[in-house]
Design an enzyme around this catalytic site. Structure first.
Site, PDB file in Angstrom:
ATOM      1  N   LYS A   1       0.862  -1.181   0.000  1.00  0.00           N
ATOM      2  CA  LYS A   1       0.000   0.000   0.000  1.00  0.00           C
ATOM      3  C   LYS A   1       0.905   1.241   0.000  1.00  0.00           C
ATOM      4  O   LYS A   1       1.792   1.351   0.834  1.00  0.00           O
ATOM      5  CB  LYS A   1      -0.906   0.001   1.229  1.00  0.00           C
ATOM      6  CG  LYS A   1      -1.993  -1.074   1.178  1.00  0.00           C
ATOM      7  CD  LYS A   1      -2.879  -1.013   2.397  1.00  0.00           C
ATOM      8  CE  LYS A   1      -3.934  -2.121   2.376  1.00  0.00           C
ATOM      9  NZ  LYS A   1      -4.939  -1.967   1.321  1.00  0.00           N
TER      10      LYS A   1
ATOM     11  N   ARG B   1      -9.701 -12.081   1.076  1.00  0.00           N
ATOM     12  CA  ARG B   1     -10.488 -13.138   0.436  1.00  0.00           C
ATOM     13  C   ARG B   1      -9.738 -14.467   0.414  1.00  0.00           C
ATOM     14  O   ARG B   1     -10.351 -15.529   0.408  1.00  0.00           O
ATOM     15  CB  ARG B   1     -10.901 -12.678  -0.972  1.00  0.00           C
ATOM     16  CG  ARG B   1      -9.747 -12.378  -1.874  1.00  0.00           C
ATOM     17  CD  ARG B   1     -10.137 -11.578  -3.119  1.00  0.00           C
ATOM     18  NE  ARG B   1     -10.361 -10.158  -2.834  1.00  0.00           N
ATOM     19  CZ  ARG B   1     -10.707  -9.254  -3.750  1.00  0.00           C
ATOM     20  NH1 ARG B   1     -10.907  -9.613  -5.000  1.00  0.00           N
ATOM     21  NH2 ARG B   1     -10.883  -7.992  -3.415  1.00  0.00           N
TER      22      ARG B   1
HETATM   23  N1  BES Z   1      -8.145  -4.383   3.870  1.00  0.00           N
HETATM   24  C1  BES Z   1      -8.308  -3.883   2.574  1.00  0.00           C
HETATM   25  C2  BES Z   1      -9.649  -3.184   2.353  1.00  0.00           C
HETATM   26  C3  BES Z   1      -9.874  -1.941   3.150  1.00  0.00           C
HETATM   27  C4  BES Z   1      -9.614  -0.702   2.620  1.00  0.00           C
HETATM   28  C5  BES Z   1     -10.407  -2.013   4.426  1.00  0.00           C
HETATM   29  C6  BES Z   1      -9.842   0.429   3.349  1.00  0.00           C
HETATM   30  C7  BES Z   1     -10.628  -0.872   5.177  1.00  0.00           C
HETATM   31  C8  BES Z   1     -10.361   0.351   4.637  1.00  0.00           C
HETATM   32  C9  BES Z   1      -8.202  -5.017   1.561  1.00  0.00           C
HETATM   33  O1  BES Z   1      -7.378  -6.070   1.912  1.00  0.00           O
HETATM   34  C10 BES Z   1      -7.633  -4.437   0.321  1.00  0.00           C
HETATM   35  O2  BES Z   1      -6.490  -4.050   0.330  1.00  0.00           O
HETATM   36  N2  BES Z   1      -8.438  -4.395  -0.710  1.00  0.00           N
HETATM   37  C11 BES Z   1      -8.028  -3.869  -1.958  1.00  0.00           C
HETATM   38  C12 BES Z   1      -8.460  -4.858  -3.013  1.00  0.00           C
HETATM   39  C13 BES Z   1      -7.852  -4.614  -4.323  1.00  0.00           C
HETATM   40  C14 BES Z   1      -6.373  -4.907  -4.311  1.00  0.00           C
HETATM   41  C15 BES Z   1      -8.534  -5.512  -5.316  1.00  0.00           C
HETATM   42  C16 BES Z   1      -8.738  -2.524  -2.135  1.00  0.00           C
HETATM   43  O3  BES Z   1      -9.863  -2.384  -1.689  1.00  0.00           O
HETATM   44  O4  BES Z   1      -8.122  -1.636  -2.700  1.00  0.00           O
HETATM   45 MN    MN Z   2      -5.356  -5.739   1.352  1.00  0.00          MN
END
Ligand code: BES
Ligand code: MN
Ligand code: ZN
Length: 496
Positions: free
Chosen positions: A273, A348
């Site tokens: 991230k 997931r």
């Molecule tokens: N934990 C995150 C989702 C999330 C984002 C939770 C903001 C709480 C606040 C999840 O694991 C993630 O990183 N999702 C990605 C998915 C993408 C890579 C397909 C996202 O939402 O950007």
């Molecule tokens: Mn994630």
């Protein structure tokens, strides 16, 4: 803080603050309220006139009562139109009253919500929930306890005839669960590790006589949980697969499973991230597991007649020379293969193996909660969770429970066509689809790991955390999901 339901009338209660919950229909003052007004020499009417109080929901006012009276302060909170009052109206009003009493340094608070058309037990429960949750302050990580000064110590619920203490015990059990979930979410990832989640499960099991099984990495390997273990691989902290079971006395009416995403920190992995991604908030990525354990703590005390399995594949998504690489192919415990085209779609992967495990238990229904996608926050904002299901009955049961609990969900479609976005050249599926409809493809991915058991997926990425005080929530973890889960499990007692 202690609760009392003496069923007294506000007319003969004495203490620091008496706060009245008044609907628009309570004006002009009549009956008990008119009597109270004369007891305080017209001060109630004066207060109403002074702030032009109309009973509007959310409005509050408080005034000092002269020396010699039974009470030191007299306050009012608006409930809005009497026909529109819900459980959540009462929770919010009680929260406002409790905050007011705290601000006014009142150690004892009498709450009277007279003349409502609501069931007395449910009213008492809602009032207690609102007050307890509003007064919960988390100062664990402050070096100085800024709230060490006196706060509300006793709350007396007045004017609810025929009340025993059972509705207050229910409220307390539910709030115990919500507060546990809040504190797990608010604590940082250097405290809340997979190990700490497992210990928390152990404490619940020991305190309330639940069964607990913690699967270590090797045991998960033996079960073929390649998707989950792929995520856990780069962390120095060992994964803990948590399986806590509540069994009722006698034959269970139903067998249910609650599965929570338990990423104690989500760095994104090698698809790390970046700046501005909110990486510093990713301690909240175990909000689903927190709600699961919170629900366990409440359910263990409330003792419903359903058997409930609480499951979390807890892990940390990190980077190292041993990390799973973008493009790696993992095999989940149902034999399906996954091309990991994005290591940040890790929740997931952990849920895949947790859902397979849950279904193998032979349960009648599975509900999972996960801070799964940023896309769900884009779709529904911070306050509303996504609800996905192909089972109408279960979706309806969860929606009804949520409404009673005062938590907001919105149903989103499981559009099968979008699974095309997860097609992989080399494996059964990819773990990440295109950006549009990102929370839907995430739900469709999970679906590959549930065969025939009725199943609901709840994407709670938005509501598990709040920056602002609002209603009965305080800044930090909200404990979102606990009240809906508990309400759903309790509702199975009568539905069975
Ligand atoms: N934990 C995150 C989702 C999330 C984002 C939770 C903001 C709480 C606040 C999840 O694991 C993630 O990183 N999702 C990605 C998915 C993408 C890579 C397909 C996202 O939402 O950007
Ligand atoms: Mn994630
Ligand atoms: Zn995540």
């Amino acid at each position: 803080m202690e609760f009392h339901a003496p069923g007294n009338s506000c007319l003969d209660w004495s203490g620091d603050a008496l706060i009245l919950g008044l609907s628009e229909a309570a004006l002009p003052l009549s009956g008990t309220l008119a009597e109270l007004n004369s007891q305080v020499a017209g001060l109630l009417q004066e207060l109403i006139d002074e702030v032009e109080f109309t009973g509007k929901a959310g409005s509050t006012a408080i005034t000092r009562v002269g020396t010699g009276a039974n009470i030191r302060k007299l306050g009012i909170v608006g409930l809005g139109a009497i026909d529109a009052i819900t459980g959540d109206t009462l929770r919010r009003a009680a929260a406002a009253a409790a905050r007011l009493a705290k601000k006014e340094k009142c150690a004892s608070l009498g709450l009277s919500f007279p003349n409502l058309q609501h069931d007395a037990a449910l009213t008492a429960q809602a009032i207690a929930e609102g007050a307890i949750l509003a007064l919960h302050q988390d100062n664990r990580f402050k070096s100085e306890d800024k709230n060490g000064k006196p706060t509300v110590e006793h709350i007396h619920i007045l004017d609810l005839a025929g009340q025993d203490s059972s509705s207050l015990q229910t409220a307390q059990a539910i709030c115990d669960g919500v507060i546990l979930a809040r504190e797990l979410v608010s604590a940082p990832a250097n405290i809340v590790t997979p190990e700490l989640l497992a210990q928390t499960a152990q404490e619940i099991a020991s305190a309330h006589g639940l069964e607990l099984e913690i699967l270590e990495r090797e045991q998960c390997e033996a079960l073929g949980m390649g998707a989950y273990l792929g995520v856990a691989r780069a962390s120095d902290l060992p994964p803990k697969f948590i399986h806590l079971t509540y069994k009722p006395t006698g034959t269970p009416t139903r067998k249910l499973a609650i599965v929570g995403k338990g990423l104690t920190f989500d760095s994104g992995g090698l698809n790390i991230k970046g700046a501005g991604s909110g990486i510093e908030m990713m301690k909240i990525d175990m909000g689903g597991a927190a709600a699961t354990l919170g629900a366990a703590k409440a359910i263990a005390q409330l003792k419903p007649s359903a058997e409930v399995h609480f499951i979390s594949a807890a892990a940390e998504n990190m980077i190292s020379g041993n990390a799973m690489r973008p493009g790696d192919i993992l095999t989940a415990s149902n034999g399906k293969t996954i091309e990991v085209n994005n290591t940040d779609a890790e929740g997931r992967l952990t849920l895949a193996d947790a859902l397979v495990f849950a279904e193998k238990l032979g349960v009648d229904a599975i509900v999972d909660l996960a801070t799964l996608t940023g896309a769900c926050i884009i779709a529904l904002g911070d306050d509303i969770a996504g609800l996905f299901s192909e089972n109408e009955e279960l979706a309806e049961a969860i929606a009804t429970a949520a409404k009673t609990a005062g938590e907001k969900f919105w149903r989103l479609p499981m559009e099968e066509k979008y699974f095309d976005g997860l097609k992989s050249i080399v494996a059964d599926m990819k773990n990440t689809g295109p950006r549009p409809g990102g929370s839907i493809t995430a739900a469709l991915f999970l679906k590959q790991f549930v065969n025939s058991t009725p199943w609901v997926h709840l994407d709670v990425a938005g509501p598990v955390w709040t920056e602002k005080e609002s209603g009965y929530n305080n800044p930090g973890g909200t404990g979102f999901g606990v009240r809906t889960l508990v309400q759903w499990v309790l509702s199975q007692d009568t539905a069975a």
